[in-house]
Design an enzyme around this catalytic site. Structure first.
Site, mmCIF file in Angstrom:
data_model
loop_
_atom_site.group_PDB
_atom_site.id
_atom_site.type_symbol
_atom_site.label_atom_id
_atom_site.label_comp_id
_atom_site.label_asym_id
_atom_site.label_seq_id
_atom_site.Cartn_x
_atom_site.Cartn_y
_atom_site.Cartn_z
ATOM 1 N N CYS A 1 27.727 -6.293 16.847
ATOM 2 C CA CYS A 1 27.246 -6.800 17.508
ATOM 3 C C CYS A 1 25.649 -6.376 16.832
ATOM 4 C CB CYS A 1 27.154 -5.788 18.933
ATOM 5 S SG CYS A 1 26.241 -6.199 20.618
ATOM 6 N N CYS B 1 31.405 -0.600 25.143
ATOM 7 C CA CYS B 1 30.844 -1.379 26.250
ATOM 8 C C CYS B 1 32.109 -2.368 26.910
ATOM 9 C CB CYS B 1 29.518 -2.448 25.949
ATOM 10 S SG CYS B 1 29.933 -3.635 25.615
#
Length: 373
Positions: A117, A214
């Site tokens: 990410c 997440c």
């Protein structure tokens, strides 16, 4: 030079802040605003829990909640009086992070999605957005330091070892480092960061840190992989290091190197997962000593050091482990070999191996399966 090492007065320096809705990035925005910079906040919509198939009540405490985090980021921006933009990056995130996460499990490796990410969505794509907004720099809430060096900016560990996030940023390139800033890297600890947020009466000053990945807020990684690839959980044999069949398993995606629980093998001495074989579908188990590893092959290396091809370093093979002394040999292409001074246990393919000299990050890469050694 101003405090961000940019040759402009703060009032003429536009800093785009990556605002996640947490206390760290919020404190960064507040600190830079306080110092007189032209601050613009940007929040990325990465993942929608409503379309994930996960019931909100199943989420663990202290996990990300995209909608609330965006709301919190906007509330902070309003409190500071700075512009704030929310950008939809869900498709990019799904392709470059979530799908890669699942594919890594299918390859019988253990992924680190936060690194992907940072490497793709946050630094590659968000950095481009920051430039489009006229930014002179992109600031984040990561606990690392950016130091000037002979050949350009260098990446260093955070001042507080307990908060250091350099392991997750090893893939940051030199060009990205040139534009990035990490205002929290010299903070003595989280309390100092929260004090900044409290001083500015930010609504997230007491917000808890998120702990889990997440897009897997319920912690069930295998369920996510199965949703994306219904045939992923293929049963197979559990064997010992001599090849003797000891039992059956419900799919390689449920296991990682060093795992002891969930094997379903009763009696006898403790057994650990020492290898995963995607070709045969086997889980190989052995003693704790069988987990020992002295030589690590590393691929897709991002190098931030000098021209040396062989040098003494310290390496981290997991984010939670201390750095271990080793000899690093840089090989052709983007490969490297790490020879540890002392064996490490549970070195898992797919995890990152990050190289350090003192507090400086020299780069890192991805651990290969031992069969590729």
């Amino acid at each position: 030079m101003n405090t961000l090492d940019i040759d402009k007065p703060p009032s003429s320096t536009r800093v785009v802040v990556a605002m996640s809705g947490g206390v760290d990035s919020s404190a960064v925005a507040a600190l830079l605003k306080e110092q007189g910079y032209d601050v613009v906040g940007v929040t990325l919509q990465l993942y929608d829990l409503a379309t994930s198939g996960i019931e909100p009540g199943a989420c663990r405490p202290n996990t990300c909640c995209a909608g609330k985090d965006i709301h919190d980021a906007r509330a902070v921006a309003d409190a500071l009086g700075i512009p704030h933009y929310v950008l939809d990056f869900e498709e990019t995130f799904r392709r470059d992070v979530v799908e890669r996460f699942a594919q890594t499990y299918l390859e019988a490796r253990t992924p680190v999605p936060c690194i992907e990410c940072n490497r793709t969505v946050k630094f590659r794509d968000l950095l481009g957005v920051a430039k489009d907004l006229g930014g002179d720099a992109l600031a984040t809430g990561h606990y690392v330091r950016r130091r000037p060096g002979v050949d350009g900016p260098e990446l260093w560990t955070g001042r507080d070892p307990g908060r250091d996030q350099s392991y997750f940023l090893f893939a940051t390139t030199r060009d990205q480092l040139d534009f990035l800033r990490f205002p929290l890297g010299d903070m003595a600890g989280k309390e100092e960061t929260r004090a900044i947020a409290a001083r500015h009466h930010l609504p997230v000053a007491a917000k808890r840190d998120s702990q889990d990945i997440c897009f897997v807020p319920d912690g069930d990684y295998a369920a996510l992989v199965t949703r994306l690839h219904p045939d992923a959980a293929r049963p197979g044999e559990i064997v010992d290091t001599a090849g003797k069949v000891l039992g059956r398993h419900g799919g390689l995606i449920h296991y990682t190197i060093g795992q002891r629980r969930g094997l379903g093998l009763g009696g006898g001495p403790p057994l650990y997962v020492v290898a995963l074989e995607p070709e045969t579908g086997r889980v190989v188990v052995g003693s704790r000593e069988d987990l020992n590893c002295l030589t690590i092959q590393v691929e897709a290396v991002n190098w931030l050091g000098g021209d040396e091809t062989e040098l003494r370093v310290a390496v981290k093979v997991r984010s939670t482990r201390p750095a271990a002394p080793a000899l690093l040999r840089r090989l052709s292409g983007d490969r490297a070999q790490v020879i540890l001074d002392h064996p490490e246990q549970g070195v898992a393919p797919g995890q990152a191996c990050v190289f350090y000299q003192g507090e400086r990050v020299l780069g890192g890469g991805w651990i290969c399966p031992s069969r590729e050694a």
